[in-house]
Write a protein that holds these residues in place. Sequence first.
Motif, short mmCIF file in Angstrom:
data_model
loop_
_atom_site.label_atom_id
_atom_site.label_comp_id
_atom_site.label_asym_id
_atom_site.label_seq_id
_atom_site.Cartn_x
_atom_site.Cartn_y
_atom_site.Cartn_z
N THR A 2 1.31 82.32 31.39
CA THR A 2 1.70 81.27 32.34
C THR A 2 3.11 81.57 32.82
O THR A 2 3.96 82.01 32.05
CB THR A 2 1.66 79.88 31.68
N ARG A 27 13.23 76.82 35.99
CA ARG A 27 13.29 76.73 34.53
C ARG A 27 12.65 75.44 34.03
O ARG A 27 11.94 75.43 33.03
CB ARG A 27 14.75 76.79 34.07
N ASP A 28 12.93 74.33 34.74
CA ASP A 28 12.32 73.06 34.34
C ASP A 28 10.80 73.13 34.39
O ASP A 28 10.11 72.66 33.48
CB ASP A 28 12.82 71.94 35.26
N ASP A 31 9.34 75.28 31.63
CA ASP A 31 9.30 74.54 30.37
C ASP A 31 8.11 73.58 30.35
O ASP A 31 7.47 73.39 29.30
CB ASP A 31 10.59 73.76 30.16
N ASP A 32 7.81 72.97 31.51
CA ASP A 32 6.67 72.05 31.58
C ASP A 32 5.35 72.74 31.22
O ASP A 32 4.48 72.14 30.58
CB ASP A 32 6.55 71.45 32.99
N ILE A 33 5.22 73.99 31.66
CA ILE A 33 3.96 74.70 31.44
C ILE A 33 4.03 75.64 30.23
O ILE A 33 3.09 76.38 29.96
CB ILE A 33 3.53 75.50 32.69
N ASP A 34 5.20 75.59 29.53
CA ASP A 34 5.40 76.46 28.37
C ASP A 34 5.21 77.92 28.76
O ASP A 34 4.50 78.68 28.10
CB ASP A 34 4.45 76.08 27.24
N GLY A 35 5.87 78.30 29.87
CA GLY A 35 5.72 79.66 30.39
C GLY A 35 7.06 80.32 30.66
O GLY A 35 8.13 79.79 30.33
N ASP A 36 7.01 81.50 31.26
CA ASP A 36 8.21 82.28 31.58
C ASP A 36 8.65 82.00 33.01
O ASP A 36 7.83 81.71 33.89
CB ASP A 36 7.92 83.77 31.44
N ASP A 59 13.75 84.62 32.46
CA ASP A 59 13.10 85.59 31.58
C ASP A 59 12.97 86.97 32.21
O ASP A 59 13.13 87.99 31.52
CB ASP A 59 11.71 85.07 31.18
N GLU A 122 7.50 68.34 38.84
CA GLU A 122 7.18 68.59 37.44
C GLU A 122 5.69 68.91 37.32
O GLU A 122 4.93 68.73 38.28
CB GLU A 122 7.54 67.40 36.56
N ASP A 124 2.39 68.27 34.80
CA ASP A 124 1.77 67.60 33.66
C ASP A 124 0.27 67.57 33.91
O ASP A 124 -0.27 66.61 34.45
CB ASP A 124 2.33 66.20 33.49
#
Length: 317
Positions: A2, A27-28, A31-36, A59, A122, A124
């Motif tokens: 992701t 970056r935000d 982080d939401d998708i737990d990706g790079d 990254d 965002e 979700d």
Amino acid sequence: MTAVLAVADHRRGELRDESFEVVSAGRDLADDIDGDLHVAVVSGEVESFADSLNRKGVDHVHTVDYGEEFNHDVYAQAVEALYADLDPTVVLTPNSVNGLDYAPAVANALDLPVVTDVVDVEYDDTLVATREMYGSKVETTIEVDGDSFVVTTRGGEWPQAEGVGEAEISSFDFEPDESAVRSTVTGFEEVGGGDVDISEADFLVSIGRGIEEEENLSLIEDLVEATDATLSSSRPIVDNGWLPKNRQVGQSGKVVTPDVYLAIGISGAVQHVAGMKGSDTIVAINTDPNAPIFDIADYGIVGDLFEVVPELIDEFQ
């Protein structure tokens, strides 16, 4: 894998402030998708730009070394190729002249939904974007269906990414289809005959209706000289022909994020505030203690500008 892909913006050899803001937004989302977070820079001094974009939270930085300046066809092809290689959930670009030029074309070519000029975004389970409508009087939240998206971010809504990063910097293997490159940049011309880009200023002295007459500009210009600032204005000043269009701050002008924004005789209409609310320190001078500009000002002076400004000039001189 992701990922989020943010595309940097540059002009005439310099990265735009929006490039570092889109990194923060990216970056935000990552982080939401737990990706790079992947950041791409296309054309120009890509190695130097890549070093500057290697901020905390990035990254990977991908360089596309082709040409010097923005070119619609090159950017569209490069971003499409990066998308095919990375398969990102979101492609982010600044809501700039360049971003608005190629982002819709990329979305169309890839058959992806596109959301422009977002002030918040965002993820979700689906993309949730916030936009402003009716002259920034209303915020709307949009849930966008799809697996991948193209989004443009409004300048001044995210902080600029800071800190030294540890990103992997690599050259992206890309050769455009030359037959599809149908345009080229031959030069630049400032709109309105101006030689100043107020979006790059550190200290802005901005004027509104409160100066009353064009002849009173000379007083403000004395303050600008005493403070080594740059002169800007709200829309009525430009509509009256007292200053050129390139000096206008606001929704129909430029978005600015100076260290100091001194608003003189500006009431603080939402259209103007949309263009300067990201300033580090806002100082307002107005005779009306209930003027909306005081709602966002860090410091406020309730008083007659024709009395206050001369005092400021004396103090700075």
